[in-house]
Design a protein around this motif. Structure first.
Motif, PDB file in Angstrom:
ATOM      1  N   MET A   1      85.264  70.099  20.176  1.00 50.70           N
ATOM      2  CA  MET A   1      84.777  68.685  20.434  1.00 50.70           C
ATOM      3  C   MET A   1      85.963  67.983  21.227  1.00 50.70           C
ATOM      4  O   MET A   1      87.188  68.122  20.677  1.00 50.70           O
ATOM      5  CB  MET A   1      84.498  67.838  18.950  1.00 50.70           C
ATOM      6  CG  MET A   1      84.132  66.468  19.135  1.00 50.70           C
ATOM      7  SD  MET A   1      83.659  65.699  17.672  1.00 50.70           S
ATOM      8  CE  MET A   1      82.270  66.653  17.292  1.00 50.70           C
ATOM      9  N   LYS A   2      85.683  67.006  22.188  1.00 50.66           N
ATOM     10  CA  LYS A   2      86.586  66.441  22.884  1.00 50.66           C
ATOM     11  C   LYS A   2      86.603  64.967  22.491  1.00 50.66           C
ATOM     12  O   LYS A   2      85.895  64.111  22.410  1.00 50.66           O
ATOM     13  CB  LYS A   2      86.433  66.756  24.367  1.00 50.66           C
ATOM     14  CG  LYS A   2      86.572  67.897  25.059  1.00 50.66           C
ATOM     15  CD  LYS A   2      86.284  67.897  26.357  1.00 50.66           C
ATOM     16  CE  LYS A   2      86.635  69.383  26.914  1.00 50.66           C
ATOM     17  NZ  LYS A   2      86.594  69.460  28.364  1.00 50.66           N
ATOM     18  N   ILE A   3      87.927  64.621  22.230  1.00 54.36           N
ATOM     19  CA  ILE A   3      88.346  63.140  21.562  1.00 54.36           C
ATOM     20  C   ILE A   3      89.312  62.622  22.690  1.00 54.36           C
ATOM     21  O   ILE A   3      90.251  63.321  22.771  1.00 54.36           O
ATOM     22  CB  ILE A   3      88.921  63.242  20.070  1.00 54.36           C
ATOM     23  CG1 ILE A   3      87.849  64.012  19.322  1.00 54.36           C
ATOM     24  CG2 ILE A   3      89.048  61.904  19.659  1.00 54.36           C
ATOM     25  CD1 ILE A   3      88.222  64.301  17.811  1.00 54.36           C
ATOM     26  N   LEU A   4      89.145  61.309  22.799  1.00 49.52           N
ATOM     27  CA  LEU A   4      89.874  60.513  23.675  1.00 49.52           C
ATOM     28  C   LEU A   4      90.899  59.311  22.638  1.00 49.52           C
ATOM     29  O   LEU A   4      90.098  58.748  22.033  1.00 49.52           O
ATOM     30  CB  LEU A   4      89.315  59.826  24.845  1.00 49.52           C
ATOM     31  CG  LEU A   4      90.008  59.549  26.059  1.00 49.52           C
ATOM     32  CD1 LEU A   4      89.190  59.556  27.313  1.00 49.52           C
ATOM     33  CD2 LEU A   4      90.428  58.050  25.756  1.00 49.52           C
ATOM     34  N   HIS A   5      91.942  59.439  23.039  1.00 51.04           N
ATOM     35  CA  HIS A   5      92.783  58.318  22.293  1.00 51.04           C
ATOM     36  C   HIS A   5      93.490  57.220  23.397  1.00 51.04           C
ATOM     37  O   HIS A   5      94.120  57.622  24.326  1.00 51.04           O
ATOM     38  CB  HIS A   5      93.707  58.828  21.616  1.00 51.04           C
ATOM     39  CG  HIS A   5      94.941  58.144  21.087  1.00 51.04           C
ATOM     40  ND1 HIS A   5      96.366  58.779  20.879  1.00 51.04           N
ATOM     41  CD2 HIS A   5      94.981  56.853  20.639  1.00 51.04           C
ATOM     42  CE1 HIS A   5      97.034  57.746  20.319  1.00 51.04           C
ATOM     43  NE2 HIS A   5      96.249  56.593  20.228  1.00 51.04           N
ATOM     44  N   THR A   6      93.181  56.020  23.246  1.00 50.91           N
ATOM     45  CA  THR A   6      93.703  54.978  23.903  1.00 50.91           C
ATOM     46  C   THR A   6      94.108  53.713  22.806  1.00 50.91           C
ATOM     47  O   THR A   6      93.549  53.868  21.695  1.00 50.91           O
ATOM     48  CB  THR A   6      92.925  54.696  25.095  1.00 50.91           C
ATOM     49  OG1 THR A   6      93.460  53.423  25.695  1.00 50.91           O
ATOM     50  CG2 THR A   6      91.417  53.914  24.392  1.00 50.91           C
ATOM     51  N   ALA A   7      94.952  52.746  23.124  1.00 45.36           N
ATOM     52  CA  ALA A   7      95.114  51.765  22.425  1.00 45.36           C
ATOM     53  C   ALA A   7      95.687  50.422  23.105  1.00 45.36           C
ATOM     54  O   ALA A   7      95.747  50.560  24.401  1.00 45.36           O
ATOM     55  CB  ALA A   7      96.194  52.208  21.347  1.00 45.36           C
ATOM     56  N   ASP A   8      95.836  49.407  22.356  1.00 46.23           N
ATOM     57  CA  ASP A   8      96.623  48.147  23.136  1.00 46.23           C
ATOM     58  C   ASP A   8      95.905  47.841  24.587  1.00 46.23           C
ATOM     59  O   ASP A   8      96.513  47.792  25.438  1.00 46.23           O
ATOM     60  CB  ASP A   8      97.933  48.771  23.405  1.00 46.23           C
ATOM     61  CG  ASP A   8      98.714  48.756  22.019  1.00 46.23           C
ATOM     62  OD1 ASP A   8      98.956  47.875  21.148  1.00 46.23           O
ATOM     63  OD2 ASP A   8      98.949  49.883  21.774  1.00 46.23           O
ATOM     64  N   TRP A   9      94.760  47.567  24.292  1.00 45.66           N
ATOM     65  CA  TRP A   9      94.029  46.921  25.629  1.00 45.66           C
ATOM     66  C   TRP A   9      94.293  45.409  25.932  1.00 45.66           C
ATOM     67  O   TRP A   9      94.519  45.252  27.014  1.00 45.66           O
ATOM     68  CB  TRP A   9      92.357  46.858  25.323  1.00 45.66           C
ATOM     69  CG  TRP A   9      91.709  48.279  25.214  1.00 45.66           C
ATOM     70  CD1 TRP A   9      92.538  49.634  25.656  1.00 45.66           C
ATOM     71  CD2 TRP A   9      90.377  48.951  25.100  1.00 45.66           C
ATOM     72  NE1 TRP A   9      91.625  50.488  25.546  1.00 45.66           N
ATOM     73  CE2 TRP A   9      90.326  50.177  25.502  1.00 45.66           C
ATOM     74  CE3 TRP A   9      89.369  47.965  24.964  1.00 45.66           C
ATOM     75  CZ2 TRP A   9      89.156  50.727  25.108  1.00 45.66           C
ATOM     76  CZ3 TRP A   9      88.109  48.772  24.821  1.00 45.66           C
ATOM     77  CH2 TRP A   9      88.089  50.280  24.915  1.00 45.66           C
ATOM     78  N   HIS A  10      94.893  44.607  24.566  1.00 49.84           N
ATOM     79  CA  HIS A  10      95.053  43.321  24.986  1.00 49.84           C
ATOM     80  C   HIS A  10      94.009  42.350  26.100  1.00 49.84           C
ATOM     81  O   HIS A  10      94.436  41.886  26.864  1.00 49.84           O
ATOM     82  CB  HIS A  10      96.464  43.383  25.592  1.00 49.84           C
ATOM     83  CG  HIS A  10      97.547  43.386  24.380  1.00 49.84           C
ATOM     84  ND1 HIS A  10      97.944  42.856  23.657  1.00 49.84           N
ATOM     85  CD2 HIS A  10      98.053  44.830  24.129  1.00 49.84           C
ATOM     86  CE1 HIS A  10      98.965  43.284  22.874  1.00 49.84           C
ATOM     87  NE2 HIS A  10      98.892  44.655  23.126  1.00 49.84           N
ATOM     88  N   LEU A  43      85.625  58.351  21.328  1.00 52.06           N
ATOM     89  CA  LEU A  43      86.658  57.433  21.849  1.00 52.06           C
ATOM     90  C   LEU A  43      87.423  56.707  20.728  1.00 52.06           C
ATOM     91  O   LEU A  43      86.704  55.972  19.783  1.00 52.06           O
ATOM     92  CB  LEU A  43      86.103  56.494  22.872  1.00 52.06           C
ATOM     93  CG  LEU A  43      87.084  55.251  23.350  1.00 52.06           C
ATOM     94  CD1 LEU A  43      88.077  55.936  24.039  1.00 52.06           C
ATOM     95  CD2 LEU A  43      86.289  54.429  24.208  1.00 52.06           C
ATOM     96  N   LEU A  44      88.728  56.948  20.485  1.00 52.62           N
ATOM     97  CA  LEU A  44      89.435  55.933  19.598  1.00 52.62           C
ATOM     98  C   LEU A  44      90.399  55.043  20.238  1.00 52.62           C
ATOM     99  O   LEU A  44      91.018  55.260  21.265  1.00 52.62           O
ATOM    100  CB  LEU A  44      90.525  57.129  18.932  1.00 52.62           C
ATOM    101  CG  LEU A  44      89.851  58.265  18.330  1.00 52.62           C
ATOM    102  CD1 LEU A  44      90.963  59.122  17.807  1.00 52.62           C
ATOM    103  CD2 LEU A  44      88.836  57.995  17.175  1.00 52.62           C
TER     104      LEU A  44
END
Length: 405
Positions: A1-10, A43-44
Protein backbone atom coordinates in the motif's frame (compact mmCIF):
# COMPACT_ATOMS: atom_id res chain seq x y z
CA UNK A 1 0.00 0.00 0.00
CA UNK A 2 1.29 3.45 -0.89
CA UNK A 3 0.88 6.30 1.58
CA UNK A 4 1.75 9.93 1.04
CA UNK A 5 2.82 12.26 3.87
CA UNK A 6 2.53 16.06 3.67
CA UNK A 7 1.87 18.84 6.20
CA UNK A 8 1.78 22.58 6.88
CA UNK A 9 -0.37 23.69 3.96
CA UNK A 10 -1.11 27.04 5.63
CA UNK A 11 -4.02 27.82 3.32
CA UNK A 12 -4.70 31.58 3.33
CA UNK A 13 -1.06 32.50 3.96
CA UNK A 14 0.09 35.94 2.85
CA UNK A 15 3.74 36.80 2.41
CA UNK A 16 4.18 40.53 3.13
CA UNK A 17 0.47 40.97 2.27
CA UNK A 18 0.93 39.06 -1.00
CA UNK A 19 -1.52 36.14 -1.28
CA UNK A 20 -0.01 32.69 -1.87
CA UNK A 21 -3.37 31.31 -3.03
CA UNK A 22 -2.22 30.61 -6.62
CA UNK A 23 0.88 28.82 -5.30
CA UNK A 24 -1.28 26.43 -3.29
CA UNK A 25 -3.62 25.79 -6.22
CA UNK A 26 -0.65 24.78 -8.38
CA UNK A 27 0.62 22.52 -5.59
CA UNK A 28 -2.73 20.73 -5.33
CA UNK A 29 -2.86 20.17 -9.09
CA UNK A 30 0.66 18.75 -8.97
CA UNK A 31 -0.22 16.63 -5.91
CA UNK A 32 -3.24 15.13 -7.66
CA UNK A 33 -1.03 14.06 -10.57
CA UNK A 34 1.53 12.61 -8.17
CA UNK A 35 -1.12 10.60 -6.31
CA UNK A 36 -2.53 9.28 -9.57
CA UNK A 37 0.86 8.35 -11.06
CA UNK A 38 2.02 6.56 -7.90
CA UNK A 39 -1.34 4.90 -7.16
CA UNK A 40 -1.42 6.33 -3.64
CA UNK A 41 -4.18 4.94 -1.43
CA UNK A 42 -3.80 7.17 1.66
CA UNK A 43 -2.94 10.87 2.03
CA UNK A 44 -1.76 12.11 5.44
CA UNK A 45 -1.81 15.85 6.22
CA UNK A 46 -0.09 16.43 9.58
CA UNK A 47 -1.50 19.72 10.80
CA UNK A 48 -1.55 23.47 10.06
CA UNK A 49 -4.05 23.11 7.27
CA UNK A 50 -4.86 26.82 7.56
CA UNK A 51 -2.60 29.73 8.37
CA UNK A 52 -5.14 31.34 10.73
CA UNK A 53 -7.52 29.87 13.29
CA UNK A 54 -10.34 31.89 11.72
CA UNK A 55 -9.55 31.65 8.00
CA UNK A 56 -11.18 33.85 5.40
CA UNK A 57 -14.07 32.62 3.29
CA UNK A 58 -11.67 32.47 0.32
CA UNK A 59 -9.29 30.23 2.27
CA UNK A 60 -12.11 27.90 3.32
CA UNK A 61 -13.36 27.70 -0.24
CA UNK A 62 -9.87 26.82 -1.44
CA UNK A 63 -9.64 24.11 1.24
CA UNK A 64 -12.87 22.38 0.22
CA UNK A 65 -12.01 22.63 -3.49
CA UNK A 66 -8.67 20.96 -2.76
CA UNK A 67 -10.35 18.14 -0.81
CA UNK A 68 -12.81 17.52 -3.64
CA UNK A 69 -10.02 17.39 -6.23
CA UNK A 70 -8.14 14.88 -4.12
CA UNK A 71 -11.24 12.83 -3.35
CA UNK A 72 -11.89 12.22 -7.06
CA UNK A 73 -8.71 10.10 -7.03
CA UNK A 74 -10.35 7.54 -4.71
CA UNK A 75 -7.73 8.21 -2.07
CA UNK A 76 -8.46 8.08 1.68
CA UNK A 77 -7.56 11.41 3.29
CA UNK A 78 -6.58 11.76 6.95
CA UNK A 79 -6.09 15.32 8.15
CA UNK A 80 -5.14 16.59 11.62
CA UNK A 81 -5.18 20.04 13.18
CA UNK A 82 -2.05 22.02 13.98
CA UNK A 83 -1.29 24.91 16.31
CA UNK A 84 -2.48 27.40 13.65
CA UNK A 85 -5.81 25.58 13.24
CA UNK A 86 -9.05 25.91 15.18
CA UNK A 87 -10.17 22.40 16.24
CA UNK A 88 -13.81 23.52 16.24
CA UNK A 89 -13.61 24.99 12.76
CA UNK A 90 -11.87 21.92 11.30
CA UNK A 91 -14.22 19.50 13.04
CA UNK A 92 -17.43 21.29 11.95
CA UNK A 93 -17.90 19.29 8.69
CA UNK A 94 -16.32 16.17 10.20
CA UNK A 95 -19.33 13.85 9.89
CA UNK A 96 -20.15 14.92 6.33
CA UNK A 97 -16.57 14.52 5.14
CA UNK A 98 -16.27 11.11 6.77
CA UNK A 99 -18.94 9.85 4.40
CA UNK A 100 -16.51 10.80 1.62
CA UNK A 101 -13.72 8.84 3.34
CA UNK A 102 -12.07 12.06 4.52
CA UNK A 103 -11.14 11.81 8.21
CA UNK A 104 -10.65 15.06 10.13
CA UNK A 105 -9.16 15.15 13.65
CA UNK A 106 -9.10 18.86 14.49
CA UNK A 107 -8.32 18.51 18.19
CA UNK A 108 -7.70 15.71 20.65
CA UNK A 109 -11.07 13.96 21.25
CA UNK A 110 -12.26 12.88 24.68
CA UNK A 111 -11.87 9.27 23.63
CA UNK A 112 -8.34 8.65 22.40
CA UNK A 113 -9.53 5.66 20.39
CA UNK A 114 -11.32 8.08 18.01
CA UNK A 115 -7.88 9.04 16.68
CA UNK A 116 -7.33 5.51 15.36
CA UNK A 117 -8.19 5.15 11.67
CA UNK A 118 -7.99 1.60 10.24
CA UNK A 119 -6.95 1.32 6.59
CA UNK A 120 -8.43 -1.68 4.79
CA UNK A 121 -7.00 -3.52 1.79
CA UNK A 122 -8.85 -4.85 -1.26
CA UNK A 123 -9.99 -7.85 0.78
CA UNK A 124 -11.66 -5.52 3.31
CA UNK A 125 -9.11 -6.51 5.95
CA UNK A 126 -7.31 -4.06 8.25
CA UNK A 127 -3.89 -3.70 6.71
CA UNK A 128 -2.57 -0.55 8.43
CA UNK A 129 -3.59 1.71 11.32
CA UNK A 130 -3.12 5.45 11.44
CA UNK A 131 -2.97 7.06 14.90
CA UNK A 132 -3.98 10.57 13.82
CA UNK A 133 -2.90 12.75 16.74
CA UNK A 134 -3.39 16.51 16.26
CA UNK A 135 -1.47 19.32 17.95
CA UNK A 136 -1.63 18.70 21.69
CA UNK A 137 -2.61 21.82 23.63
CA UNK A 138 -2.01 22.42 27.33
CA UNK A 139 -5.65 21.60 28.06
CA UNK A 140 -5.18 18.20 26.40
CA UNK A 141 -2.16 17.40 28.55
CA UNK A 142 -3.71 17.25 31.99
CA UNK A 143 -0.32 16.76 33.63
CA UNK A 144 0.76 20.19 32.37
CA UNK A 145 -0.90 21.92 35.33
CA UNK A 146 1.12 19.89 37.82
CA UNK A 147 4.31 21.20 39.43
CA UNK A 148 5.13 24.53 40.97
CA UNK A 149 8.03 25.85 38.94
CA UNK A 150 8.42 26.80 35.31
CA UNK A 151 10.76 23.87 34.75
CA UNK A 152 8.19 21.53 36.35
CA UNK A 153 5.60 22.69 33.84
CA UNK A 154 7.94 22.16 30.89
CA UNK A 155 8.73 18.67 32.07
CA UNK A 156 5.03 17.95 32.60
CA UNK A 157 4.36 19.01 29.00
CA UNK A 158 7.00 16.62 27.69
CA UNK A 159 5.63 13.79 29.77
CA UNK A 160 2.08 14.59 28.68
CA UNK A 161 3.05 14.38 25.00
CA UNK A 162 4.96 11.16 25.60
CA UNK A 163 2.08 9.59 27.52
CA UNK A 164 -0.45 10.47 24.80
CA UNK A 165 1.62 8.70 22.14
CA UNK A 166 2.24 5.71 24.45
CA UNK A 167 -1.46 5.43 25.37
CA UNK A 168 -2.41 5.58 21.69
CA UNK A 169 0.10 2.83 20.93
CA UNK A 170 -1.41 0.70 23.69
CA UNK A 171 -4.92 1.10 22.21
CA UNK A 172 -3.65 0.03 18.80
CA UNK A 173 -1.83 -2.92 20.30
CA UNK A 174 -4.83 -4.17 22.28
CA UNK A 175 -7.61 -3.50 19.76
CA UNK A 176 -5.70 -4.26 16.55
CA UNK A 177 -2.88 -6.62 17.49
CA UNK A 178 -0.01 -7.09 15.01
CA UNK A 179 -1.30 -4.44 12.59
CA UNK A 180 1.43 -2.02 11.42
CA UNK A 181 0.79 1.50 12.72
CA UNK A 182 1.66 5.00 11.53
CA UNK A 183 1.47 7.88 14.01
CA UNK A 184 0.76 11.47 12.98
CA UNK A 185 1.89 14.35 15.17
CA UNK A 186 2.21 18.13 15.13
CA UNK A 187 4.95 19.27 17.50
CA UNK A 188 8.50 20.52 17.87
CA UNK A 189 11.02 17.71 18.18
CA UNK A 190 14.35 18.51 19.82
CA UNK A 191 17.06 19.32 17.31
CA UNK A 192 14.75 20.22 14.43
CA UNK A 193 15.69 23.24 12.30
CA UNK A 194 13.06 25.97 12.22
CA UNK A 195 12.38 29.09 10.13
CA UNK A 196 11.01 32.57 10.81
CA UNK A 197 7.48 31.65 9.64
CA UNK A 198 6.93 29.05 12.35
CA UNK A 199 5.11 30.21 15.44
CA UNK A 200 6.50 29.11 18.77
CA UNK A 201 4.93 25.95 20.00
CA UNK A 202 4.91 24.33 23.46
CA UNK A 203 6.03 27.45 25.35
CA UNK A 204 8.40 28.94 22.82
CA UNK A 205 9.93 25.59 21.83
CA UNK A 206 11.55 25.28 25.24
CA UNK A 207 9.53 22.13 25.85
CA UNK A 208 11.16 20.50 22.84
CA UNK A 209 10.10 16.87 22.78
CA UNK A 210 12.77 14.19 22.49
CA UNK A 211 11.59 11.98 19.63
CA UNK A 212 13.11 8.92 21.31
CA UNK A 213 10.16 9.21 23.72
CA UNK A 214 7.73 8.21 20.96
CA UNK A 215 8.64 4.63 21.84
CA UNK A 216 9.31 1.76 19.45
CA UNK A 217 5.77 0.60 18.66
CA UNK A 218 5.06 2.76 15.60
CA UNK A 219 6.40 1.78 12.20
CA UNK A 220 6.54 5.36 10.92
CA UNK A 221 5.86 8.80 12.45
CA UNK A 222 4.55 11.52 10.13
CA UNK A 223 5.24 14.91 11.70
CA UNK A 224 4.15 18.46 10.94
CA UNK A 225 4.98 21.95 12.25
CA UNK A 226 8.57 22.34 11.03
CA UNK A 227 8.63 23.73 7.50
CA UNK A 228 12.09 22.52 6.52
CA UNK A 229 12.02 18.86 5.38
CA UNK A 230 14.13 16.74 7.71
CA UNK A 231 14.56 13.45 9.50
CA UNK A 232 14.33 13.27 13.28
CA UNK A 233 16.46 11.03 15.46
CA UNK A 234 14.03 8.44 16.84
CA UNK A 235 13.65 4.69 17.38
CA UNK A 236 11.62 4.37 14.17
CA UNK A 237 11.59 6.36 10.89
CA UNK A 238 10.37 9.82 11.91
CA UNK A 239 10.12 12.65 9.38
CA UNK A 240 8.92 16.20 8.88
CA UNK A 241 7.62 16.40 5.34
CA UNK A 242 7.97 20.18 5.49
CA UNK A 243 5.63 22.71 3.90
CA UNK A 244 4.82 22.29 0.18
CA UNK A 245 5.60 25.93 -0.68
CA UNK A 246 7.99 28.49 0.87
CA UNK A 247 6.12 30.51 3.50
CA UNK A 248 8.84 33.07 4.26
CA UNK A 249 12.00 34.39 2.65
CA UNK A 250 14.01 32.34 5.14
CA UNK A 251 12.56 29.23 3.44
CA UNK A 252 13.50 30.27 -0.09
CA UNK A 253 16.33 27.68 -0.28
CA UNK A 254 14.28 24.78 1.13
CA UNK A 255 13.87 21.75 -1.11
CA UNK A 256 10.11 21.37 -0.66
CA UNK A 257 8.92 17.78 -0.91
CA UNK A 258 6.36 15.17 -0.06
CA UNK A 259 7.20 11.73 1.35
CA UNK A 260 5.96 8.51 -0.22
CA UNK A 261 5.75 5.25 1.72
CA UNK A 262 5.40 1.86 0.07
CA UNK A 263 4.62 -0.63 2.83
CA UNK A 264 5.55 -3.56 0.59
CA UNK A 265 9.17 -2.44 0.52
CA UNK A 266 9.53 -1.07 4.07
CA UNK A 267 9.06 2.06 6.16
CA UNK A 268 11.76 4.31 4.76
CA UNK A 269 9.98 6.98 2.70
CA UNK A 270 10.90 8.13 -0.77
CA UNK A 271 11.34 11.89 -1.07
CA UNK A 272 9.58 13.48 -4.06
CA UNK A 273 10.63 17.07 -4.70
CA UNK A 274 7.85 19.56 -5.38
CA UNK A 275 8.52 21.87 -8.34
CA UNK A 276 9.11 25.53 -7.55
CA UNK A 277 6.04 27.53 -8.58
CA UNK A 278 7.45 30.91 -7.61
CA UNK A 279 10.92 32.25 -6.86
CA UNK A 280 11.66 34.26 -3.72
CA UNK A 281 14.61 36.63 -4.09
CA UNK A 282 16.46 38.51 -1.38
CA UNK A 283 18.68 41.29 -2.74
CA UNK A 284 21.11 43.16 -0.47
CA UNK A 285 23.83 45.73 -0.99
CA UNK A 286 24.49 49.41 -1.36
CA UNK A 287 22.03 51.57 -3.26
CA UNK A 288 24.28 51.41 -6.30
CA UNK A 289 24.46 47.60 -6.17
CA UNK A 290 20.70 47.32 -5.72
CA UNK A 291 20.16 49.45 -8.81
CA UNK A 292 22.53 47.27 -10.79
CA UNK A 293 21.00 43.96 -9.62
CA UNK A 294 17.46 45.09 -10.38
CA UNK A 295 18.49 46.27 -13.86
CA UNK A 296 19.95 42.81 -14.59
CA UNK A 297 16.61 41.03 -14.01
CA UNK A 298 15.10 39.56 -17.17
CA UNK A 299 11.34 39.43 -17.77
CA UNK A 300 9.78 36.05 -16.99
CA UNK A 301 6.42 34.29 -17.22
CA UNK A 302 4.39 32.41 -14.62
CA UNK A 303 3.81 33.51 -11.03
CA UNK A 304 5.67 36.71 -10.23
CA UNK A 305 8.93 36.30 -8.34
CA UNK A 306 8.72 38.12 -5.02
CA UNK A 307 11.65 40.31 -4.00
CA UNK A 308 12.80 41.45 -0.57
CA UNK A 309 15.35 44.30 -0.68
CA UNK A 310 17.74 45.53 1.99
CA UNK A 311 19.93 48.56 1.36
CA UNK A 312 23.16 48.35 3.37
CA UNK A 313 25.18 51.54 3.74
CA UNK A 314 27.92 52.66 6.12
CA UNK A 315 26.49 56.03 7.15
CA UNK A 316 22.96 57.27 7.54
CA UNK A 317 21.81 59.29 4.54
CA UNK A 318 18.23 60.55 4.25
CA UNK A 319 18.71 61.14 0.53
CA UNK A 320 19.55 57.49 -0.03
CA UNK A 321 16.43 56.41 1.82
CA UNK A 322 14.43 58.63 -0.50
CA UNK A 323 16.25 57.23 -3.55
CA UNK A 324 15.55 53.69 -2.35
CA UNK A 325 11.85 54.48 -2.09
CA UNK A 326 11.93 55.93 -5.59
CA UNK A 327 13.79 52.88 -6.90
CA UNK A 328 11.09 50.59 -5.51
CA UNK A 329 8.19 52.78 -6.70
CA UNK A 330 9.56 52.96 -10.23
CA UNK A 331 10.58 49.30 -10.51
CA UNK A 332 8.72 47.59 -13.35
CA UNK A 333 10.02 44.29 -14.74
CA UNK A 334 7.49 41.73 -15.94
CA UNK A 335 7.39 38.69 -13.69
CA UNK A 336 8.81 40.41 -10.58
CA UNK A 337 7.33 42.27 -7.63
CA UNK A 338 9.11 43.95 -4.72
CA UNK A 339 7.09 43.13 -1.59
CA UNK A 340 9.39 44.52 1.09
CA UNK A 341 12.29 46.94 1.32
CA UNK A 342 14.31 48.35 4.17
CA UNK A 343 17.52 50.25 4.86
CA UNK A 344 20.24 49.51 7.40
CA UNK A 345 23.31 51.53 8.32
CA UNK A 346 26.54 50.31 9.87
CA UNK A 347 27.02 53.55 11.80
CA UNK A 348 23.61 54.02 13.31
CA UNK A 349 22.21 57.42 14.07
CA UNK A 350 21.44 58.10 17.72
CA UNK A 351 17.81 57.99 18.69
CA UNK A 352 16.21 61.28 19.66
CA UNK A 353 16.18 60.21 23.31
CA UNK A 354 19.96 59.82 23.23
CA UNK A 355 20.65 63.36 21.96
CA UNK A 356 20.04 65.05 25.31
CA UNK A 357 21.47 64.88 28.77
CA UNK A 358 19.72 62.59 31.25
CA UNK A 359 18.45 65.59 33.26
CA UNK A 360 16.48 66.79 30.24
CA UNK A 361 13.03 65.29 29.65
CA UNK A 362 12.12 64.76 26.00
CA UNK A 363 8.50 65.77 26.59
CA UNK A 364 9.70 69.19 27.82
CA UNK A 365 11.35 69.95 24.48
CA UNK A 366 9.76 71.46 21.39
CA UNK A 367 9.47 69.22 18.27
CA UNK A 368 11.49 71.71 16.24
CA UNK A 369 14.34 71.56 18.77
CA UNK A 370 14.38 67.77 18.67
CA UNK A 371 14.45 67.69 14.88
CA UNK A 372 17.18 70.36 14.79
CA UNK A 373 19.35 68.14 17.00
CA UNK A 374 18.81 65.18 14.67
CA UNK A 375 19.69 67.24 11.60
CA UNK A 376 22.85 68.56 13.28
CA UNK A 377 24.04 64.96 13.67
CA UNK A 378 23.85 64.32 9.93
CA UNK A 379 26.75 64.70 7.53
CA UNK A 380 24.88 67.03 5.19
CA UNK A 381 25.78 70.31 3.53
CA UNK A 382 24.20 73.54 4.71
CA UNK A 383 21.76 73.74 1.80
CA UNK A 384 20.40 70.25 2.53
CA UNK A 385 20.04 71.09 6.22
CA UNK A 386 17.96 74.15 5.34
CA UNK A 387 15.73 72.08 3.04
CA UNK A 388 15.19 69.46 5.77
CA UNK A 389 14.26 72.11 8.33
CA UNK A 390 11.94 73.80 5.86
CA UNK A 391 10.19 70.52 5.05
CA UNK A 392 9.81 69.75 8.75
CA UNK A 393 8.31 73.18 9.41
CA UNK A 394 5.72 72.57 6.68
CA UNK A 395 4.76 69.23 8.21
CA UNK A 396 4.61 70.80 11.68
CA UNK A 397 2.34 73.57 10.41
CA UNK A 398 -0.01 71.02 8.82
CA UNK A 399 -0.21 69.14 12.13
CA UNK A 400 -1.08 72.32 14.00
CA UNK A 401 -3.75 73.25 11.44
CA UNK A 402 -5.33 69.79 11.62
CA UNK A 403 -5.57 70.08 15.41
CA UNK A 404 -7.38 73.43 15.11
CA UNK A 405 -9.86 72.08 12.55
Amino acid sequence: MKILHTADWHIGKKLHKHSLQPDFDLFIDWLCNCISENEVKVLLVSGDVFDLANPSSEARQQYFKALMKLKRLDCKIILTGGNHDSPTMLNAPQEVLRELDIHIIGGLPNELSECIVPIKNDKNENEILVAALPYLRDADLRTASQGNSYEDRLEALRKGIQQTFLDTAEICKSQFPEIPTIAMGHLFAAGAETSESERDIQIGNQAAFNALQFGDYYNYIALGHIHKPQRVNAATPTFYSGSPIPLSFSERTNKNRILLLDTETGWEPKSIEIPSFRELLKITGTLEKLQQKLMELQAREGLASLIEIEMQEDNFDANKIYELDQLVDNFKVEGYEIVKHRASFENKISGSGELYEEKQQLEDLQPLDVFQKLVDKQEEDEETRKELMSAFNEILEEVHQSKKA
